[in-house]
Design an enzyme around this catalytic site. Structure first.
Site, PDB file in Angstrom:
ATOM      1  N   HIS A 231       0.816  -1.214   0.000  1.00 57.52           N
ATOM      2  CA  HIS A 231       0.000   0.000   0.000  1.00 57.52           C
ATOM      3  C   HIS A 231       0.852   1.267   0.000  1.00 57.52           C
ATOM      4  CE1 HIS A 231      -3.403  -2.540   2.026  1.00 57.52           C
ATOM      5  NE2 HIS A 231      -3.247  -2.821   0.753  1.00 57.52           N
ATOM      6  N   GLU A 261      -3.266  -6.438  -9.734  1.00 52.21           N
ATOM      7  CA  GLU A 261      -1.919  -6.194  -9.221  1.00 52.21           C
ATOM      8  C   GLU A 261      -0.949  -7.150  -9.923  1.00 52.21           C
ATOM      9  OE1 GLU A 261      -2.156  -6.480  -4.953  1.00 52.21           O
ATOM     10  OE2 GLU A 261      -3.905  -5.177  -4.870  1.00 52.21           O
ATOM     11  N   GLU A 357      -3.659 -13.370  -3.903  1.00 52.59           N
ATOM     12  CA  GLU A 357      -2.624 -12.348  -4.058  1.00 52.59           C
ATOM     13  C   GLU A 357      -1.429 -12.579  -3.131  1.00 52.59           C
ATOM     14  OE1 GLU A 357      -3.621  -8.444  -2.415  1.00 52.59           O
ATOM     15  OE2 GLU A 357      -5.662  -9.150  -2.073  1.00 52.59           O
TER      16      GLU A 357
END
Length: 400
Positions: A231, A261, A357
Site C-alpha cells: 500500500h 496487481e 494475491e
C-alpha cells in the site's frame, strides 16, 4: 426565524442507482431477519460501507457523522445539511437532514427515527467512544448490541447483480493495467505512469456507467525500493533499468472495489529476482487451484505456506493471501471474515468473491530484493470457480 433541528430535503428527482429496487429490498429483508432473530427493533449504521450497502448512498464525511436507521418498516439515512438533496437523490431510502446551528442535532434526528426501540443494533467496530457516549445521552436506556459481525456475514455472499458489477470492475482494471504497461519506460516517473492508468479507468467507468458517481478510482504504481509495501503511495521516483515494478489498478464503481496487481521488470531481471518472481507466480497458481466451494480460508493459507516453506521463502511472506470483494476501499470497509489467513476458518461457498494475491517482500541487501505480488479475482460458484482477471502475469509477459 425558528430554525429546525432536522428536516427533509427532496431536491430534484431520484437518480438511477447501481442496483435494482429488488436488490435493495433483498438486502433489507435479510437484515430484518437478523434483527428479528436478535430482538433488535432498530439498527443504527454509521459506516460508509453499511450505509451504502443498505441505502445506496455513499457519504463524504469531512468530519461530520452520518447514519442509516433501519426498522422493520423504514430505512432512512441521516445526512448533514452541507449535502442538501444529494443523499436523498442517490439513495433507495428516505432521508433526514440535520442542521448544524445547534450541537448534536445529528443525535436528535437519530433519536427521532429510533423512537422507543428497546434494543438497538450498532456497528461496534465503527462507533467511537465519544459517539457511544452521545448515543446513551440521546437514546436513553436502550439496550445496545453489536450487529456488525452479522451484517458483514450478510455482505460476504454476493448477489447476481453484485457479481455483474464486480466483473465489470475486473474488466476495467485490466484496461488500466494495459494503459500503464504501454507507458513504462526508463526515466518516467511513478506519478506520470499512475495517472495514465487512472485516466483510462475513469474514462471507461464514465462510458460504461454513465449514471454513476465518479470518485475514488486510483492507481498505485511502485518501483524499486517502493515495491516493498503493498500500500505504498505513488512518488515522483523515476524508473531505472533493472527496476522491479508493481502495477496496482483500483477502479471504484459505486463504492465497489476491484483490483489488478502485477509484478513487472524494466529490463531483464537478474537470476535471483527471476527465481523469486517465478516462486511467487507458482504460489499464485497454487492458490488459484485451491479456491473452490468448501475450501476454508485457513486451509488454503496452510497449503500456500507449505509451498513457500519448501522453497525456504515463508519468512518473506508479507500478509494474507487474499480477501473478499464488495463495498470496500482503502479508507472504508472490509469483510474480515473472508480473508485468506491462518486465523480465518470460513468455508468458501457460492456467491463469495475473493482474491488470490501472494506477496513476497525481500529486504534490501538480499539478492533479489523487492516486493513481488500477483492478484486475481475469483468468483466462487456452486461447483466451480471462475477467474475474472484476464491481464497476464509472470516473466513471460511482464518484462518491459
Amino acid at each position: 426565524m425558528k430554525r429546525p433541528q432536522f428536516y427533509t430535503c427532496k431536491n430534484g428527482e431520484k437518480a438511477p442507482l447501481p442496483f435494482s429496487d429488488a436488490e435493495y429490498l433483498r438486502r433489507l429483508s435479510r437484515l430484518r431477519e437478523i434483527m428479528a432473530a436478535r430482538g433488535i427493533t432498530a439498527a443504527l449504521f454509521t459506516s460508509m460501507h453499511n450505509i451504502a450497502y443498505y441505502s445506496g448512498f455513499l457519504y463524504c464525511s469531512f468530519g461530520r457523522p452520518y447514519a442509516c436507521v433501519v426498522t422493520q418498516d423504514a430505512c432512512t439515512t441521516v445526512s448533514a445539511g452541507i449535502d442538501a438533496g444529494q443523499p436523498w437523490r442517490r439513495s433507495f431510502a428516505d432521508n433526514v437532514t440535520y442542521t448544524d446551528w445547534e450541537r448534536n442535532n445529528y443525535w436528535r434526528a437519530v433519536a427521532d427515527l429510533v423512537g422507543a426501540a428497546g434494543r438497538v443494533g450498532i456497528e461496534g467496530d465503527h462507533m467511537t467512544l465519544a459517539q457511544r457516549d452521545l448515543l446513551g445521552d440521546f437514546l436513553g436506556a436502550h439496550e445496545v448490541v453489536d450487529i456488525a459481525p452479522d451484517t458483514m456475514a450478510a455482505r460476504m455472499t454476493k448477489s447476481a447483480e453484485e457479481i455483474v458489477l464486480i466483473r465489470e470492475g475486473a474488466r476495467i482494471a485490466d484496461l488500466g493495467g494495459a494503459a500503464i504497461r504501454g507507458v513504462i519506460r526508463e526515466g518516467a516517473r511513478e506519478i506520470d505512469i499512475a495517472m495514465v492508468g487512472r485516466d483510462a479507468m475513469e474514462t471507461e467507468i464514465a462510458r460504461a456507467f454513465p449514471d454513476s458517481e465518479l470518485r475514488d478510482t486510483w492507481v498505485w504504481f511502485q518501483s524499486g525500493i517502493n515495491t516493498d509495501g503493498a500500500h505504498n503511495p505513488v512518488t515522483t521516483r523515476a524508473l531505472e533499468m533493472g527496476d522491479i515494478l508493481s502495477l496496482n489498478c483500483f477502479p471504484m464503481i459505486n463504492a465497489y472495489y476491484t483490483a489488478l496487481e502485477r509484478t513487472l521488470f524494466l529490463g531483464e531481471p537478474d537470476s535471483d529476482s527471476l527465481r523469486l518472481w517465478r516462486a511467487n507466480v507458482a504460489a499464485h497458481e497454487l492458490g488459484i487451484s485451491l479456491i473452490k466451494p468448501g475450501a476454508t480460508c485457513s486451509g488454503i493459507t496452510a497449503e500456500i505456506n507449505r509451498f513457500f516453506e519448501s522453497e525456504n521463502l515463508l519468512q518473506y511472506r508479507s500478509f494474507g493471501y487474499g480477501h473478499s470483494f464488495g463495498i470496500l476501499s482503502h479508507y472504508y470497509g472490509r469483510e474480515a471474515g473472508l480473508e485468506l489467513r491462518e486465523d480465518i476458518d470460513t468455508p468458501l461457498e457460492a456467491g463469495h468473491v475473493v482474491s488470490m494475491e501472494p506477496m513476497l517482500f525481500v529486504p534490501e541487501g538480499i539478492p533479489g530484493a523487492g516486493g513481488y505480488r500477483e492478484h486475481d479475482i475469483l468468483v466462487v460458484g456452486g461447483d466451480n470457480t471462475e477467474n475474472i482477471t484476464k491481464f497476464p502475469y509472470g516473466p513471460d509477459h511482464n518484462i518491459v
